[in-house]
Write an enzyme that holds these catalytic residues in place. Structure first.
Site, short mmCIF file in Angstrom:
data_model
loop_
_atom_site.label_atom_id
_atom_site.label_comp_id
_atom_site.label_asym_id
_atom_site.label_seq_id
_atom_site.Cartn_x
_atom_site.Cartn_y
_atom_site.Cartn_z
N LYS A 256 0.85 -1.19 0.00
CA LYS A 256 0.00 0.00 0.00
C LYS A 256 0.89 1.24 0.00
O LYS A 256 1.48 1.59 1.02
CB LYS A 256 -0.90 0.04 1.25
CG LYS A 256 -1.90 1.19 1.15
CD LYS A 256 -2.35 1.73 2.49
CE LYS A 256 -1.64 2.97 2.92
NZ LYS A 256 -1.79 4.15 2.09
N GLU B 26 -1.20 7.30 -0.24
CA GLU B 26 -2.31 7.65 -1.13
C GLU B 26 -2.01 8.88 -1.97
O GLU B 26 -2.64 9.08 -3.01
CB GLU B 26 -3.61 7.83 -0.34
CG GLU B 26 -3.58 8.86 0.78
CD GLU B 26 -3.05 8.30 2.11
OE1 GLU B 26 -2.17 7.43 2.10
OE2 GLU B 26 -3.52 8.77 3.17
N THR C 67 1.54 6.99 13.49
CA THR C 67 0.96 5.87 12.73
C THR C 67 1.63 4.56 13.14
O THR C 67 0.96 3.53 13.30
CB THR C 67 1.15 6.08 11.21
OG1 THR C 67 0.87 7.44 10.89
CG2 THR C 67 0.27 5.18 10.41
N GLY C 68 2.94 4.61 13.32
CA GLY C 68 3.68 3.40 13.70
C GLY C 68 3.14 2.80 15.00
O GLY C 68 2.99 1.58 15.11
N GLU D 178 9.93 1.44 10.38
CA GLU D 178 10.92 2.48 10.07
C GLU D 178 10.23 3.81 10.29
O GLU D 178 9.46 4.26 9.45
CB GLU D 178 11.38 2.36 8.61
CG GLU D 178 12.06 1.06 8.26
CD GLU D 178 13.46 0.95 8.85
OE1 GLU D 178 14.05 1.98 9.22
OE2 GLU D 178 13.94 -0.18 8.96
N CYS E 11 13.72 11.27 6.28
CA CYS E 11 13.70 10.79 7.67
C CYS E 11 15.06 10.97 8.34
O CYS E 11 15.14 11.22 9.54
CB CYS E 11 13.30 9.32 7.71
SG CYS E 11 14.33 8.29 6.64
N GLU F 166 9.92 16.19 14.95
CA GLU F 166 10.29 16.07 13.54
C GLU F 166 9.37 16.97 12.72
O GLU F 166 8.16 16.75 12.67
CB GLU F 166 10.12 14.61 13.10
CG GLU F 166 10.56 14.38 11.68
CD GLU F 166 10.22 12.99 11.17
OE1 GLU F 166 9.10 12.51 11.43
OE2 GLU F 166 11.07 12.39 10.49
P1 NAD Z 1 2.37 8.62 7.71
O1 NAD Z 1 2.66 7.85 8.94
O2 NAD Z 1 1.35 9.68 7.75
O3 NAD Z 1 1.94 7.66 6.53
C1 NAD Z 1 2.75 6.59 6.09
C2 NAD Z 1 1.87 5.53 5.47
O4 NAD Z 1 1.02 5.00 6.49
C3 NAD Z 1 0.96 6.03 4.36
O5 NAD Z 1 0.87 5.05 3.36
C4 NAD Z 1 -0.39 6.17 5.08
O6 NAD Z 1 -1.49 6.06 4.23
C5 NAD Z 1 -0.33 5.00 6.05
N1 NAD Z 1 -1.22 5.11 7.21
C6 NAD Z 1 -1.72 6.23 7.78
N2 NAD Z 1 -2.51 5.91 8.84
C7 NAD Z 1 -2.51 4.56 8.94
C8 NAD Z 1 -3.12 3.63 9.82
N3 NAD Z 1 -3.91 4.01 10.82
N4 NAD Z 1 -2.88 2.31 9.64
C9 NAD Z 1 -2.06 1.89 8.66
N5 NAD Z 1 -1.46 2.73 7.77
C10 NAD Z 1 -1.68 4.05 7.91
O7 NAD Z 1 3.79 9.20 7.22
P2 NAD Z 1 4.08 10.15 5.99
O8 NAD Z 1 3.61 11.52 6.35
O9 NAD Z 1 3.57 9.52 4.73
O10 NAD Z 1 5.67 10.08 5.93
C11 NAD Z 1 6.49 10.87 6.69
C12 NAD Z 1 7.07 10.09 7.85
O11 NAD Z 1 7.76 8.92 7.37
C13 NAD Z 1 8.12 10.86 8.63
O12 NAD Z 1 7.90 10.71 10.00
C14 NAD Z 1 9.43 10.20 8.20
O13 NAD Z 1 10.48 10.34 9.13
C15 NAD Z 1 9.01 8.80 8.03
N6 NAD Z 1 9.98 8.08 7.19
C16 NAD Z 1 10.85 7.21 7.80
C17 NAD Z 1 11.81 6.55 7.03
C18 NAD Z 1 12.79 5.59 7.67
O14 NAD Z 1 13.51 4.92 6.94
N7 NAD Z 1 12.88 5.51 8.98
C19 NAD Z 1 11.87 6.76 5.65
C20 NAD Z 1 10.97 7.65 5.07
C21 NAD Z 1 10.02 8.30 5.86
#
Ligand code: NAD
Length: 490
Positions: free
Chosen positions: A176, A179, A233-234, A251, A285, A386
Site C-alpha cells: 500500500k 495515497e 501511525t507506527g 521504520e 527521515c 520532527e
Molecule cells: P504517515 O505515517 O502519515 O503515513 C505513512 C503511510 O502509512 C501512508 O501510506 C499512510 O497512508 C499509512 N497510514 C496512515 N494511517 C494509517 C493507519 N492508521 N494504519 C495503517 N497505515 C496508515 O507518514 P508520511 O507523512 O507519509 O511520511 C512521513 C514520515 O515517514 C516521517 O515521519 C518520516 O520520518 C518517516 N519516514 C521514515 C523513514 C525511515 O527509513 N525511517 C523513511 C521515510 C520516511
C-alpha cells in the site's frame, strides 16, 4: 498518461470495489496529474485473500531461490530500462528535482539487484548437535503474507526496500503506497507483472491509511507488517498488529543530530550540513535537522550557511537549475509553518527564511523557504519534534561530552553525523551515540549492503543489508534422530 491507474490484485488490474477514485496532484502547481483507484477495506481483503492463497497453495514460496532471484533481477533490469520515465513520474508526483529522482531510480535498481544476489547464498546451517546420532540444521523460510505500507517522501525507494527482499525470499505481499504518491509504485507493479511474478504473489492496493492500511494491520491472515512512516501511525500499527502477533518492521521518523567540531574541514562540513537537510526540502527521515556546532566556530559556521542559503534556487523540479522543490501538500506546508511559529514563540532566532517565498512564480506550489534557527536549546519543541521540512535548528557545545549529550537528547535514534579530523575523538563520540547509523565526515549516505533502521522510537528492525532480508524470513531448526530409541519413561 500512459500508466495504469488501477490496483493490481491476483494478477488483474482492477478498479476500486465501490468505484471510488482519487486525484493525484503535482505539488509544484496543484495540477491533477492522474486519477487513480481509491480502494478500501474490501479491496484490501481481496488482495489479502489472493496473497494467502498464493502463499499456502502456490509454488512461489518453494520455488528454488535461484529461479526467484532471476525474476527479481529481471525487475531490476526493467527498472533500468524505464528509469527515465520512472524518474519523471516520481518528480511529477513529489515535486523533487528530476536529477534527484534519476539518482533514486539507479539506487532502486541496485536494491533489487542486491537482494536477487543475496537470497540464494543462504543454504542454511548445520549445527553441532550435542545428541549422538543426530543431524541438527537451521534453515530460513519465508514468513508468509506481508503487508507493506510506504510514505510519500521517497515513494519508490521505500517500496523497493520492502518489495525486493520479500519477493527474493519467497513471501507473498500486499503493497500500500502513500495515497498521495502512488504513481511510480503502480508503474513498478507493471514491471513486476512483466518480469513474470506469478498472479497473487505481489498485490497492490491503493487508498488511505485508515482504510487500506488499517485493514492490513488488523487482518489475521497477514503474517508481517513492514511500515515506513510517522511515529504516531507506527504506534497505531503496532497496537493493531498485536491481534495475531504479526511480525513487525517499523521504520519511523528521525530528528537527527549533526555534530560539527571546530577541527572539522570547515567548507565540506558547511556544504554537507546543507545537503543533509535541504535535499528534497527536508522531507527526509534521516535529515540532519539538529545541527550541533562547537562554540568556537558557531558564528562563522552559521554565517557561512546563511550566505549559501541566500543563493538557493527554488522552483520546478523539471528545471535544470532548480535546487529545491516544493513540500508535498498544502496540509504539510501548514504543518511546517506552524512549527516555525512555535520556534519563534519558544525564543529561537530566525537567521534566514521563516516564511513562504514571495516569488510570484512559486505561489501555486507548496513552497517554504529554507530556514535556519539559532539560539536553540534542547527543551524547545522545534529541537525535539520532527518537522519534516526545510528547517535547521542550531545548538552550541563546548566539550565532547556535551556534544554527545545533546546528540542523544531525543526520543528518536535514526541517524547522526560527526565532523572532525580527530579520528579518535570521532570514534569516542560514535561509540556513545544512540542511533542506527552514524556517519563520520559524511551525511545521509546509504547503500543496499548496509542495514538501515532506528534505535529508540525511530523503529524496530532493519531494512537493507543481510538483516533487511532476514526480516522476511522465519528461522526453523530441524532435528533429525538417526537412531531413534524408546525412552521407557511412561
Ligand atoms: P504517515 O505515517 O502519515 O503515513 C505513512 C503511510 O502509512 C501512508 O501510506 C499512510 O497512508 C499509512 N497510514 C496512515 N494511517 C494509517 C493507519 N492508521 N494504519 C495503517 N497505515 C496508515 O507518514 P508520511 O507523512 O507519509 O511520511 C512521513 C514520515 O515517514 C516521517 O515521519 C518520516 O520520518 C518517516 N519516514 C521514515 C523513514 C525511515 O527509513 N525511517 C523513511 C521515510 C520516511
Amino acid at each position: 498518461m500512459n500508466l495504469k491507474q488501477q490496483q493490481y490484485i491476483n494478477g488483474n488490474w482492477v478498479d476500486a470495489n465501490v468505484g471510488n477514485t482519487r486525484d493525484i496532484i503535482n505539488p509544484f502547481n496543484q495540477e491533477v496529474i492522474a486519477t487513480v483507484a481509491e480502494g478500501d477495506a474490501s479491496d484490501t481483503k481481496a488482495a489479502i485473500a489472493a496473497a494467502r492463497e498464493a502463499f499456502d497453495k502456490g509454488e512461489w514460496p518453494t520455488t528454488p531461490a535461484t529461479e526467484r532471484d532471476a525474476i527479481v533481477r529481471r525487475i531490476a533490469e526493467l527498472i533500468e530500462r524505464d528509469k527515465e520515465e520512472l524518474a519523471r513520474l516520481e518528480s511529477l508526483d513529489t515535486g523533487k528535482t528530476v536529477e534527484e529522482s534519476r539518482g533514486d531510480m539507479e539506487d532502486i535498481a541496485g536494491v533489487f539487484r542486491y537482494f536477487a544476489e543475496l537470497a540464494d547464498k543462504d543454504g542454511g546451517e548445520l549445527i553441532d548437535s550435542p545428541i549422538p546420532n543426530s543431524i541438527s540444521k537451521v534453515v530460513r523460510e519465508p514468513v508468509g503474507v506481508c503487508g507493506q505500507i510506504t510514505p510519500w517522501n521517497y515513494p519508490l525507494l521505500q517500496a523497493s526496500w520492502k518489495l525486493a527482499p520479500a519477493l527474493a525470499t519467497g513471501n507473498t505481499l500486499i503493497m500500500k503506497p502513500s495515497e498521495i504518491t502512488p504513481l511510480t509504485t503502480i508503474k513498478v507493479f507493471e514491471l513486476i507483472e512483466e518480469a513474470g511474478v506469478p498472479a497473487g504473489v505481489a498485490n497492490l492496493v491503493l487508498g488511505a491509511g485508515n482504510t487500506v492500511g488499517a485493514e492490513l494491520s488488523d487482518n489475521t491472515d497477514v503474517d508481517l507488517i513492514s511500515f515506513t512512516g510517522g511515529i504516531v501511525t507506527g504506534k497505531k500499527i503496532m497496537q493493531a498488529a498485536s491481534v495475531n502477533v504479526k511480525k513487525l518492521a517499523l521504520e519511523l521518523g528521525g530528528k537527527n543530530p549533526n555534530v560539527v567540531f571546530a577541527d572539522a574541514d570547515f567548507e565540506v562540513a558547511v556544504d554537507q550540513a546543507l545537503n543533509g537537510v535541504f535535499f528534497h526540502a527536508g522531507q527526509i527521515c534521516s535529515a540532519g535537522t539538529r545541527l550541533i556546532v562547537e562554540e568556537r566556530i558557531h558564528d562563522e559556521f552559521v554565517n557561512a550557511l546563511v550566505e549559501r542559503v541566500k543563493k538557493f534556487k527554488l522552483g520546478n523540479g523539471f528545471d535544470e537549475d532548480t535546487q529545491m522543490g516544493p513540500l508535498i501538500s498544502a496540509e504539510h506546508l501548514a504543518k511546517v509553518e506552524k512549527y516555525v511559529e512555535t520556534g519563534i514563540k519558544e525564543g529561537a532566532t530566525v537567521a534566514i527564511g521563516g516564511s513562504r517565498p514571495d516569488d510570484p512564480e512559486l505561489q501555486d506550489g507548496f513552497f517554504y523557504l529554507p530556514t535556519i534557527f539559532t539560539n536553540c536549546t534542547t527543551d524547545m519543541r522545534i529541537v525535539q519534534d520532527e518537522a519534516f521540512g526545510p528547517i535547521i535548528t542550531v545548538e552550541k557545545f563546548r566539550t565532547e561530552e556535551e556534544a554527545v549529550k545533546l546528540a542523544n537528547d531525543s526520543i528518536y535514534g535514526l541517524a547522526g553525523g560527526v565532523w572532525t579530523n580527530d579520528i579518535a575523538k570521532a570514534e569516542r563520540c560514535v561509540a556513545k551515540m544512540r542511533m542506527g547509523t552514524v556517519w563520520i565526515n559524511d551525511f545521509n549516505l546509504y547503500f543496499p549492503h548496509a542495514p538501515w533502521g532506528g534505535f529508540k522510537q525511530s523503529g524496530i528492525g532493519r531494512e537493507l543489508g543481510k538483516l533487511g532480508m532476514e526480516e522476511y524470513t522465519e528461522t526453523k531448526h530441524i532435528f533429525q534422530n538417526l537412531k531413534p530409541e524408546s525412552m521407557n519413561w511412561f
